[in-house]
Enzyme design. Structure first.
Site, mmCIF file in Angstrom:
data_model
loop_
_atom_site.group_PDB
_atom_site.id
_atom_site.type_symbol
_atom_site.label_atom_id
_atom_site.label_comp_id
_atom_site.label_asym_id
_atom_site.label_seq_id
_atom_site.Cartn_x
_atom_site.Cartn_y
_atom_site.Cartn_z
ATOM 1 N N HIS A 13 8.100 2.775 -2.515
ATOM 2 C CA HIS A 13 6.875 2.938 -1.731
ATOM 3 C C HIS A 13 5.849 1.948 -2.247
ATOM 4 O O HIS A 13 5.958 1.430 -3.349
ATOM 5 C CB HIS A 13 6.332 4.379 -1.777
ATOM 6 C CG HIS A 13 5.996 4.889 -3.136
ATOM 7 N ND1 HIS A 13 4.761 4.734 -3.715
ATOM 8 C CD2 HIS A 13 6.746 5.558 -4.046
ATOM 9 C CE1 HIS A 13 4.755 5.297 -4.915
ATOM 10 N NE2 HIS A 13 5.950 5.797 -5.149
ATOM 11 N N HIS A 130 10.993 -1.133 -15.111
ATOM 12 C CA HIS A 130 9.896 -0.561 -14.344
ATOM 13 C C HIS A 130 8.676 -0.271 -15.228
ATOM 14 O O HIS A 130 7.549 -0.666 -14.907
ATOM 15 C CB HIS A 130 10.388 0.719 -13.668
ATOM 16 C CG HIS A 130 9.413 1.363 -12.738
ATOM 17 N ND1 HIS A 130 9.432 1.152 -11.375
ATOM 18 C CD2 HIS A 130 8.401 2.239 -12.961
ATOM 19 C CE1 HIS A 130 8.474 1.858 -10.808
ATOM 20 N NE2 HIS A 130 7.825 2.539 -11.749
ATOM 21 N N ASP A 153 4.410 7.980 -14.744
ATOM 22 C CA ASP A 153 4.651 8.066 -13.303
ATOM 23 C C ASP A 153 5.752 9.072 -13.030
ATOM 24 O O ASP A 153 6.069 9.902 -13.902
ATOM 25 C CB ASP A 153 4.957 6.684 -12.705
ATOM 26 C CG ASP A 153 6.269 6.074 -13.192
ATOM 27 O OD1 ASP A 153 7.008 6.737 -13.958
ATOM 28 O OD2 ASP A 153 6.568 4.930 -12.804
ATOM 29 N N GLY A 184 4.725 13.128 -13.971
ATOM 30 C CA GLY A 184 4.432 12.751 -12.597
ATOM 31 C C GLY A 184 5.178 13.598 -11.588
ATOM 32 O O GLY A 184 4.623 14.012 -10.565
ATOM 33 N N ASN A 319 -5.062 9.577 -11.743
ATOM 34 C CA ASN A 319 -5.734 10.870 -11.830
ATOM 35 C C ASN A 319 -7.076 10.653 -12.529
ATOM 36 O O ASN A 319 -7.204 10.750 -13.748
ATOM 37 C CB ASN A 319 -4.870 11.879 -12.598
ATOM 38 C CG ASN A 319 -5.380 13.301 -12.467
ATOM 39 O OD1 ASN A 319 -6.557 13.585 -12.706
ATOM 40 N ND2 ASN A 319 -4.505 14.208 -12.084
ATOM 41 N N ALA A 432 -10.864 1.446 -1.751
ATOM 42 C CA ALA A 432 -11.802 0.510 -1.131
ATOM 43 C C ALA A 432 -13.006 0.380 -2.055
ATOM 44 O O ALA A 432 -13.586 1.388 -2.464
ATOM 45 C CB ALA A 432 -12.236 1.012 0.240
ATOM 46 N N THR A 562 -16.306 5.357 1.266
ATOM 47 C CA THR A 562 -14.944 5.820 1.510
ATOM 48 C C THR A 562 -14.179 4.677 2.156
ATOM 49 O O THR A 562 -14.762 3.744 2.701
ATOM 50 C CB THR A 562 -14.908 7.077 2.396
ATOM 51 O OG1 THR A 562 -13.567 7.576 2.462
ATOM 52 C CG2 THR A 562 -15.400 6.801 3.809
ATOM 53 N N SER A 563 -12.870 4.724 2.060
ATOM 54 C CA SER A 563 -12.063 3.608 2.541
ATOM 55 C C SER A 563 -12.157 3.472 4.052
ATOM 56 O O SER A 563 -12.285 4.452 4.785
ATOM 57 C CB SER A 563 -10.607 3.784 2.114
ATOM 58 O OG SER A 563 -10.095 5.024 2.565
#
Length: 618
Positions: A13, A130, A153, A184, A319, A432, A562-563
């Site tokens: 993802h 990773h 993660d 995670g 977080n 953003a 906000t985005s």
């Protein structure tokens, strides 16, 4: 100094591409911004094309291509996991393994096929692990000559957590936790149980947690049950999960529903259903467990390295509640979190591994950091804005003086207008930061409700962040350092808070949400906290100038940020994306560069007005 290196993350993802030249970040972008498919896992063709164009390079100019993990190790983990849990997991095995045998095992060939014949056969393809990619993305761009490194993660190949030491150009791995035991994945399982989508809803669970009753018996009891029955959290921060509660190792779901019902007494929440107090308390309980684990890991990292600075990456590093508390804990003198902490940032880390470890180039520590404010994506000039205006026959006003534009927009914000603010290079990472933002008046008691329900079309409990002038931040928030990437939550200053009304604890979620907690209610969460973006005049002079204009007009040195998107949509990339989002929502004003568009002056929207026909709920 090294040449040009292309970093890529893909196939899970948040696919992304990053270009380095001489070790410096030239460009970085997530594929979702181009395809308009949120968390797009596909090979980042568009992002690769963009970063090369931004660098003025062709594929044949590259010294190396670096991919953010090792596919063979990941395949080994899958095989060993299915073998270890057999005969459980047959359905998942039959679903996953054929794809690996057809495609992912042959990642070198797949990468060369995707990049095309222009990539010289002699250009090496590199595959750092990773968590090394995450560690590199955190350490090398940080402002510290040396630092402890904490990566957290779901899972990479085998590792789910690592503690490393970074010094100069070197990264040394000191400790690792291995799959299936993962902080995670623990948090993601609770995300799913509370009715949110894994890999995108974790921030919703974090935003829901403050509605839990911290002094209530249920939160204490459920936290104890999590620690007694679900996870064995050790003093050093390592953990063991009771796999009787989880299905992700071999199944197609995150949790074993019957076991959870037996332990917690509530069923999995249906997505989009009303949120009862039980799920708020569950969110708070697991948030507290997560914070405990992060603090223990941080102390272990300090003990192992003896260093006073910490850097972090991996999805759990997003977080920001835990991050803010970690900063205030004093375990480390300073903490720096990679703004693209998730898998998108793995593309950056892979490229940096290639530059510093494979090529052996020394590291240059930059003042501030090397992320350029995370403004690493494409920008669009006047010609692109004009083409968008002509396509939609959209009336606008063009400003020759930017200061006048800021003054006028500040006045509109002060009148309660919601403004889409589109400037310069797009942000890299999930936040953003003032170039692809929707902004509003933080003093307006109705602003949070309006933004959630009429602009973003999202759950009403979700908080909004303040963008505050860096030099004014301490007047509003209990934070003694900059927070440029919106990755730290801090308390709102005591002298601007309002007392809670009688009977507050007995109110339902939505009544509690709209209590006016401070003089900046639109950005004050239910626990008197805020997720802060401090805006530096040199890093983003245009956004800083807008906020300064609002300060001069109102005395308030921050705006709601906000985005720029609706629920389920990636943050807008182009002027076309921005105008479409503007017309599909109840946004009042759109600013594209030096051009201002007012909603009431626009022609009727002739394309699909229902954004849900394009974007699935996330």
């Amino acid at each position: 100094m090294g040449g040009a290196i292309l970093g890529i993350s893909a196939f899970y993802h948040d696919s992304a591409a990053v270009l380095l030249r001489g070790g410096r970040i030239v460009a970085a972008a997530q594929e979702e911004r181009f395809t308009r498919r949120k968390h797009d896992p596909a090979f980042p063709r568009n992002a690769v094309r963009y970063v090369l164009d931004e660098g003025g390079l062709r594929l044949e100019d590259l010294d190396a291509v670096a991919f953010y993990d090792k596919p063979y190790l990941k395949f080994e983990r899958l095989l060993e996991t299915y073998h270890g849990f057999a005969p459980r997991g047959l359905t998942s095995f039959l679903s996953a393994i054929p794809v690996w045998i057809r495609e992912k095992l042959f990642m070198r060939r797949l990468m060369r096929d995707e990049l095309g014949p222009a990539l010289d056969a002699e250009v090496p393809l590199l595959f750092p692990e990773h968590h090394l990619s995450h560690a590199a993305s955190a350490f090398y761009p940080s402002p510290f000559p040396e630092a402890a490194i904490l990566t957290l993660d779901g899972v990479g190949e085998w590792a789910t957590m690592s503690i490393c030491r970074g010094s100069g150009r070197d990264i040394t791995i000191l400790r690792e936790l291995r799959f299936p035991h993962s902080l995670g994945l623990l948090y993601s399982a609770f995300t799913a149980y509370c009715g949110f989508r894994v890999n995108s809803g974790e921030y919703k669970l974090m935003g829901l947690a403050p509605y839990g009753r911290a002094d209530g018996e249920r939160v204490r009891e459920w936290k104890a049950r999590i620690l007694d029955e679900v996870v064995d959290l050790r003093p050093d921060g390592s953990l063991l999960l009771n796999m009787d509660y989880f299905n992700y190792a071999t199944g197609l779901t995150m949790f074993t529903a019957d076991r959870w019902r037996e332990t917690f007494g509530i069923p999995p929440r249906e997505p989009e259903s009303a949120i009862s107090q039980e799920y708020m308390d569950m969110a708070l309980a697991v948030q507290q467990v997560t914070e405990d684990a992060v603090f223990r890991l941080a102390r272990t990292a300090r003990e192992l390295t003896g260093l006073e600075n910490l850097v972090m990456a991996g999805g759990v590093a997003l977080n920001c509640v835990a991050n803010g508390k970690l900063v205030r804990s004093g375990i480390f003198r300073d903490v720096w979190v990679q703004p693209a902490a998730g898998d998108a940032g793995g593309a950056l880390g892979a490229a940096l591994v290639a530059h510093h470890i494979w090529q052996g180039n020394e590291r240059e520590v930059q003042s501030g950091d090397a992320m350029h404010g995370a403004y690493l994506g494409p920008s669009f000039g006047e010609g692109s804005i004009m083409r968008t205006a002509r396509r939609f026959d959209a009336p606008f006003v063009r400003y020759d003086d930017f200061a006048t534009l800021c003054d006028d927009v500040a006045g509109l914000i002060a009148q309660g207008k919601v403004v889409g603010w589109f400037q310069g290079r797009m942000e890299f990472g999930p936040r953003a930061l003032g170039n692809r933002s929707i902004v509003g008046d933080p003093r307006d008691p109705e602003m949070q409700r309006k933004l959630n329900l009429k602009i973003k079309y999202r759950e009403g409990f979700r908080p909004f962040a303040p963008s505050v002038m860096e030099e004014e931040s301490a007047s509003y928030f209990g934070l003694d350092r900059p927070s440029p990437y919106m990755l730290l939550v801090a308390p709102v200053a005591e002298d601007i808070r309002n007392p809670l009304p009688e009977g507050y604890d007995d109110m339902d979620l939505h009544r509690r949400l709209y209590v006016l907690r401070s003089t900046i209610p639109a950005v004050t969460h239910v626990d008197y906290s805020a997720r802060i973006q401090s805006v530096n005049r040199d890093t983003n002079p245009r956004y800083w100038s807008l906020i300064d204009a609002f300060r001069r007009l109102t005395g308030c040195a921050l705006v709601v940020n906000t985005s720029f998107n609706v629920r389920g949509e990636p943050i807008v990339c182009t002027p076309h994306d921005a105008y479409t989002c503007f017309m599909r929502t109840e946004m009042d004003v759109l600013v594209l560069g030096d051009f201002l568009f007012r909603k009431e002056e626009q022609p009727p929207w002739r394309e699909s007005a229902d954004w849900r026909e394009t974007f699935a709920l996330d």
